[in-house]
Design an enzyme around this catalytic site. Structure first.
Site, PDB file in Angstrom:
ATOM      1  N   ARG A 162       0.829  -1.215   0.000  1.00 19.14           N
ATOM      2  CA  ARG A 162       0.000   0.000   0.000  1.00 19.14           C
ATOM      3  C   ARG A 162       0.870   1.276   0.000  1.00 19.14           C
ATOM      4  NH1 ARG A 162      -3.091  -3.729  -0.628  1.00 19.14           N
ATOM      5  NH2 ARG A 162      -5.138  -3.976   0.330  1.00 19.14           N
ATOM      6  N   SER A 236     -10.740  -0.830   3.765  1.00 17.68           N
ATOM      7  CA  SER A 236      -9.916  -1.030   4.967  1.00 17.68           C
ATOM      8  C   SER A 236      -9.486   0.322   5.512  1.00 17.68           C
ATOM      9  CB  SER A 236      -8.656  -1.820   4.630  1.00 17.68           C
ATOM     10  OG  SER A 236      -8.983  -3.086   4.143  1.00 17.68           O
ATOM     11  N   GLU A 332      -4.828   3.463   6.990  1.00 23.01           N
ATOM     12  CA  GLU A 332      -4.542   3.294   5.558  1.00 23.01           C
ATOM     13  C   GLU A 332      -5.195   4.421   4.765  1.00 23.01           C
ATOM     14  OE1 GLU A 332      -6.046   1.860   2.030  1.00 23.01           O
ATOM     15  OE2 GLU A 332      -6.014  -0.161   2.888  1.00 23.01           O
TER      16      GLU A 332
HETATM   17  N1  EPU Z   1     -10.541 -11.208  10.354  1.00 20.72           N
HETATM   18  C1  EPU Z   1     -11.248 -11.316  11.538  1.00 20.72           C
HETATM   19  N2  EPU Z   1     -12.237 -10.402  11.776  1.00 20.72           N
HETATM   20  C2  EPU Z   1     -12.566  -9.429  10.919  1.00 20.72           C
HETATM   21  C3  EPU Z   1     -11.832  -9.303   9.712  1.00 20.72           C
HETATM   22  C4  EPU Z   1     -10.839 -10.212   9.449  1.00 20.72           C
HETATM   23  O1  EPU Z   1     -10.983 -12.182  12.347  1.00 20.72           O
HETATM   24  O2  EPU Z   1     -13.493  -8.661  11.221  1.00 20.72           O
HETATM   25  C5  EPU Z   1      -9.506 -12.205  10.052  1.00 20.72           C
HETATM   26  C6  EPU Z   1      -9.958 -13.160   8.944  1.00 20.72           C
HETATM   27  O3  EPU Z   1     -10.668 -14.249   9.462  1.00 20.72           O
HETATM   28  C7  EPU Z   1      -8.642 -13.596   8.347  1.00 20.72           C
HETATM   29  C8  EPU Z   1      -7.795 -12.343   8.468  1.00 20.72           C
HETATM   30  O4  EPU Z   1      -8.374 -11.556   9.507  1.00 20.72           O
HETATM   31  O5  EPU Z   1      -8.047 -14.614   9.096  1.00 20.72           O
HETATM   32  C9  EPU Z   1      -7.680 -11.552   7.183  1.00 20.72           C
HETATM   33  O6  EPU Z   1      -8.966 -11.118   6.769  1.00 20.72           O
HETATM   34  P1  EPU Z   1      -9.373 -10.867   5.232  1.00 20.72           P
HETATM   35  O7  EPU Z   1      -8.977 -12.038   4.417  1.00 20.72           O
HETATM   36  O8  EPU Z   1     -10.789 -10.434   5.181  1.00 20.72           O
HETATM   37  O9  EPU Z   1      -8.441  -9.701   4.729  1.00 20.72           O
HETATM   38  P2  EPU Z   1      -7.923  -8.389   5.476  1.00 20.72           P
HETATM   39  O10 EPU Z   1      -6.511  -8.605   5.874  1.00 20.72           O
HETATM   40  O11 EPU Z   1      -8.885  -8.010   6.533  1.00 20.72           O
HETATM   41  C10 EPU Z   1      -6.959  -7.354   3.269  1.00 20.72           C
HETATM   42  C11 EPU Z   1      -6.956  -6.026   2.569  1.00 20.72           C
HETATM   43  C12 EPU Z   1      -8.281  -5.795   1.859  1.00 20.72           C
HETATM   44  C13 EPU Z   1      -8.462  -6.921   0.865  1.00 20.72           C
HETATM   45  C14 EPU Z   1      -8.428  -8.264   1.616  1.00 20.72           C
HETATM   46  C15 EPU Z   1      -8.507  -9.441   0.676  1.00 20.72           C
HETATM   47  C16 EPU Z   1      -5.507  -4.519   3.822  1.00 20.72           C
HETATM   48  C17 EPU Z   1      -5.427  -3.373   4.765  1.00 20.72           C
HETATM   49  N3  EPU Z   1      -6.732  -4.957   3.532  1.00 20.72           N
HETATM   50  O12 EPU Z   1      -7.964  -7.319   4.276  1.00 20.72           O
HETATM   51  O13 EPU Z   1      -8.176  -4.582   1.139  1.00 20.72           O
HETATM   52  O14 EPU Z   1      -9.686  -6.792   0.157  1.00 20.72           O
HETATM   53  O15 EPU Z   1      -7.180  -8.382   2.333  1.00 20.72           O
HETATM   54  O16 EPU Z   1      -7.280  -9.575  -0.011  1.00 20.72           O
HETATM   55  O17 EPU Z   1      -4.474  -4.994   3.353  1.00 20.72           O
HETATM   56  C18 EPU Z   1      -8.636  -2.244   1.211  1.00 20.72           C
HETATM   57  O18 EPU Z   1      -7.417  -2.058   1.140  1.00 20.72           O
HETATM   58  O19 EPU Z   1      -9.452  -1.275   1.256  1.00 20.72           O
HETATM   59  C19 EPU Z   1      -9.151  -3.597   1.277  1.00 20.72           C
HETATM   60  C20 EPU Z   1     -10.449  -3.872   1.467  1.00 20.72           C
END
Ligand code: EPU
Length: 336
Positions: A162, A236, A332
């Protein structure tokens, strides 16, 4: 045309109602140059793309320039690849769907990310196992002071998680005009991200194409992430923090199942959404804003929230996560 005291509510996905001191739109490089030549040089500039990654906390004493440069053009084509040059004002998802409908691979995992093409290299957008740096070829950007157009290749953009040079050393110095991406005519399907694999199984298709992946990503995003047209948000709100092994091990004492992703340098990336959920914030509402009930990384405006309220909520979350886990979350979203 330069307008004054214009509400920015329609131009930010959080739906925050603040005014810009002055406002202009540009649909081409020449229109942009005209606006820059005729502006009041005392007023700082702010370039607005899709408005999907900003939180407006006050009236902006800026000249806000809305990017509406359109156009998608093939600039190189071989039997295996195609290089496409895209106007920076084009909506990112519209560009993704254009490539998917042609059957070209490379950006289908990034379906439905809000925002414009011009913002995509700005913070090296990514999702579901893909990042734009892997298909990026080059971009053209107007240097604001000299009004010269400069071309940047991948190295010069200094992409990180990012991150790019346009958020760091060259911040506020350039306006991105077009971005070129290389797509493959023989797509390699990337379903390494677990959620995509399971969604495709649910969809029950026999042949997996780039369109299948795009549809799967759209289904996952629609099920977890709020639609800004319905509920104001900027995706995010925080970055996923990268911490030392020691910090991870400390958290794992109480939470052996803490999600973590090892980094090349031995550090560990944690899931901010997980930390926020474990700290009890998921679905919590304060006043007109809150933490999304299906994805704790997303803050939402239930209607009528000020940017300040959302900012204060984010500060409370950061302080609480620091106290509970010894981890400092970084925002972010760009705060203005
Ligand atoms: N998780 C939780 N609770 C929550 C959210 C997530 O326990 O409320 C856990 C999930 O179970 C999983 C882990 O956290 O084990 C990761 O969650 P997820 O796969 O949903 O992805 P994220 O890390 O929360 C990132 C990006 C998103 C992108 C997703 C999918 C960042 C800051 N965010 O989210 O990007 O869509 O991966 O690749 O890197 C954005 O940048 O605006 C965005 C939405």
């Amino acid at each position: 045309m330069i307008e004054h005291n214009i509400s920015l509510k329609p131009y930010n996905t959080f739906g925050i109602d603040v005014n810009a001191k002055s406002f202009g739109r540009f649909g081409s490089l020449d229109e942009l140059k005209d606006l820059l030549r005729n502006r009041d040089k005392e007023t700082p500039l702010f370039i607005l793309g899709g408005g999907s990654n900003i939180l407006l906390t006050k009236d902006l004493p800026f000249f806000v320039l809305k990017n509406e440069i359109s156009g998608i053009e093939i600039i190189n084509e071989t039997e295996t690849h195609v290089v496409v040059k895209v106007g920076s004002g084009v909506e990112w998802h519209a560009f993704v769907r254009y490539t998917v409908e042609k059957g070209w691979g490379g950006i289908e995992n990034m379906s439905l990310i809000p925002g414009s093409v011009g913002a995509s290299p700005m913070q090296n957008i990514g999702a579901y196992g893909a990042e734009i740096k892997d298909t990026f070829v080059s971009l053209e950007a107007l240097h604001i002071d000299s009004l010269e157009v400069h071309t940047f290749n991948r190295e010069q953009c200094q992409f990180g998680y990012r991150e790019s040079v346009f958020k760091r050393a060259l911040k506020d110095q350039y306006v991105i005009i077009s971005v070129s991406y290389q797509l493959s005519k023989n797509p390699v399907i990337n379903t390494t991200y677990g959620a995509i694999q399971s969604e495709i199984e649910v969809m029950g298709v026999s042949e997996i194409t780039v369109d299948t992946v795009s549809q799967a990503v759209m289904n996952i995003r629609r099920s977890k992430l709020p639609d800004p047209k319905v509920l104001g948000n900027a995706g995010s709100f925080f970055k996923n923090p990268v911490v030392s092994r020691e910090v991870l091990e400390q958290i794992a004492v109480n939470y052996p199942d803490v999600p973590h992703y090892p980094q090349e340098n031995g550090e560990e990336k944690l899931a901010a959404g997980w930390l926020i959920e474990k700290a009890g914030w998921k679905g919590k509402r304060t006043g007109n804003c809150g933490v999304h009930e299906k994805q704790a990384l997303v803050l939402v405006n239930y209607g009528g929230s000020t940017g300040r309220e959302i900012f204060d909520l984010s500060t409370s979350i950061i302080e609480d996560i620091r106290a509970k886990f010894g981890v400092t979350l970084e925002r972010e979203v760009n705060i203005l």
